[in-house]
Motif scaffolding. Sequence first.
Motif, mmCIF file in Angstrom:
data_model
loop_
_atom_site.group_PDB
_atom_site.id
_atom_site.type_symbol
_atom_site.label_atom_id
_atom_site.label_comp_id
_atom_site.label_asym_id
_atom_site.label_seq_id
_atom_site.Cartn_x
_atom_site.Cartn_y
_atom_site.Cartn_z
ATOM 1 N N GLY A 31 0.787 -1.225 0.000
ATOM 2 C CA GLY A 31 0.000 0.000 0.000
ATOM 3 C C GLY A 31 0.816 1.270 0.000
ATOM 4 O O GLY A 31 0.386 2.301 -0.500
ATOM 5 N N GLN A 32 2.021 1.239 0.578
ATOM 6 C CA GLN A 32 2.825 2.445 0.630
ATOM 7 C C GLN A 32 3.338 2.831 -0.749
ATOM 8 O O GLN A 32 3.422 4.001 -1.077
ATOM 9 C CB GLN A 32 3.989 2.262 1.597
ATOM 10 C CG GLN A 32 3.517 2.107 3.030
ATOM 11 C CD GLN A 32 4.663 1.836 3.971
ATOM 12 O OE1 GLN A 32 5.803 1.666 3.536
ATOM 13 N NE2 GLN A 32 4.371 1.778 5.250
ATOM 14 N N GLU A 33 3.699 1.835 -1.542
ATOM 15 C CA GLU A 33 4.176 2.107 -2.888
ATOM 16 C C GLU A 33 3.067 1.942 -3.906
ATOM 17 O O GLU A 33 3.277 2.157 -5.081
ATOM 18 C CB GLU A 33 5.340 1.181 -3.247
ATOM 19 C CG GLU A 33 6.576 1.425 -2.416
ATOM 20 C CD GLU A 33 7.706 0.533 -2.844
ATOM 21 O OE1 GLU A 33 7.746 0.107 -4.004
ATOM 22 O OE2 GLU A 33 8.568 0.256 -2.000
ATOM 23 N N VAL A 34 1.911 1.551 -3.463
ATOM 24 C CA VAL A 34 0.743 1.347 -4.307
ATOM 25 C C VAL A 34 1.079 0.417 -5.464
ATOM 26 O O VAL A 34 1.001 0.787 -6.616
ATOM 27 C CB VAL A 34 0.199 2.696 -4.818
ATOM 28 C CG1 VAL A 34 -1.143 2.487 -5.475
ATOM 29 C CG2 VAL A 34 0.069 3.691 -3.698
ATOM 30 N N LEU A 35 1.485 -0.798 -5.097
ATOM 31 C CA LEU A 35 1.787 -1.773 -6.136
ATOM 32 C C LEU A 35 1.247 -3.129 -5.737
ATOM 33 O O LEU A 35 1.020 -3.408 -4.564
ATOM 34 C CB LEU A 35 3.285 -1.849 -6.427
ATOM 35 C CG LEU A 35 4.221 -2.373 -5.353
ATOM 36 C CD1 LEU A 35 4.373 -3.876 -5.449
ATOM 37 C CD2 LEU A 35 5.570 -1.718 -5.493
ATOM 38 N N VAL A 36 1.029 -3.946 -6.734
ATOM 39 C CA VAL A 36 0.627 -5.332 -6.529
ATOM 40 C C VAL A 36 1.775 -6.183 -7.053
ATOM 41 O O VAL A 36 2.147 -6.089 -8.214
ATOM 42 C CB VAL A 36 -0.682 -5.657 -7.285
ATOM 43 C CG1 VAL A 36 -1.006 -7.129 -7.171
ATOM 44 C CG2 VAL A 36 -1.817 -4.803 -6.760
ATOM 45 N N GLU A 37 2.385 -6.982 -6.179
ATOM 46 C CA GLU A 37 3.495 -7.834 -6.577
ATOM 47 C C GLU A 37 2.975 -9.254 -6.757
ATOM 48 O O GLU A 37 2.528 -9.881 -5.811
ATOM 49 C CB GLU A 37 4.589 -7.825 -5.513
ATOM 50 C CG GLU A 37 5.751 -8.707 -5.882
ATOM 51 C CD GLU A 37 6.794 -8.803 -4.781
ATOM 52 O OE1 GLU A 37 7.848 -9.357 -5.080
ATOM 53 O OE2 GLU A 37 6.540 -8.351 -3.657
#
Length: 99
Positions: free
Chosen positions: A81-87
């Motif tokens: 959520g902090q980098e707004v990414l889905v890994e």
Amino acid sequence: MVYYPAVWEVHEHHRLVHRAQHLPVEILKRYEKWKDIVELSGPAGLRLIKGFHDEALRGKWKGHRSSRLGLQYRVLYRIDGQEVLVEVIDTTAHDYRRK
């Protein structure tokens, strides 16, 4: 309150490229559709589509999520959520053992 951005980034684990070569064509198509939905509306968009059966995992996989790509295949991922990414960690034939 959780902020959901307009556009999400999907990052794929390096081993996913190799494994994708061995997946059935229908599963690859569903995975591409899954990525499109995530990029546009994030994980909230996945929960609106019951066929993906998006759910949080427990145990060793706590903090990760799973979505169905078919009866047998799942995509495993986590949200940062902090980098707004889905890994995307892996696409697996429903085998959640850590490797």
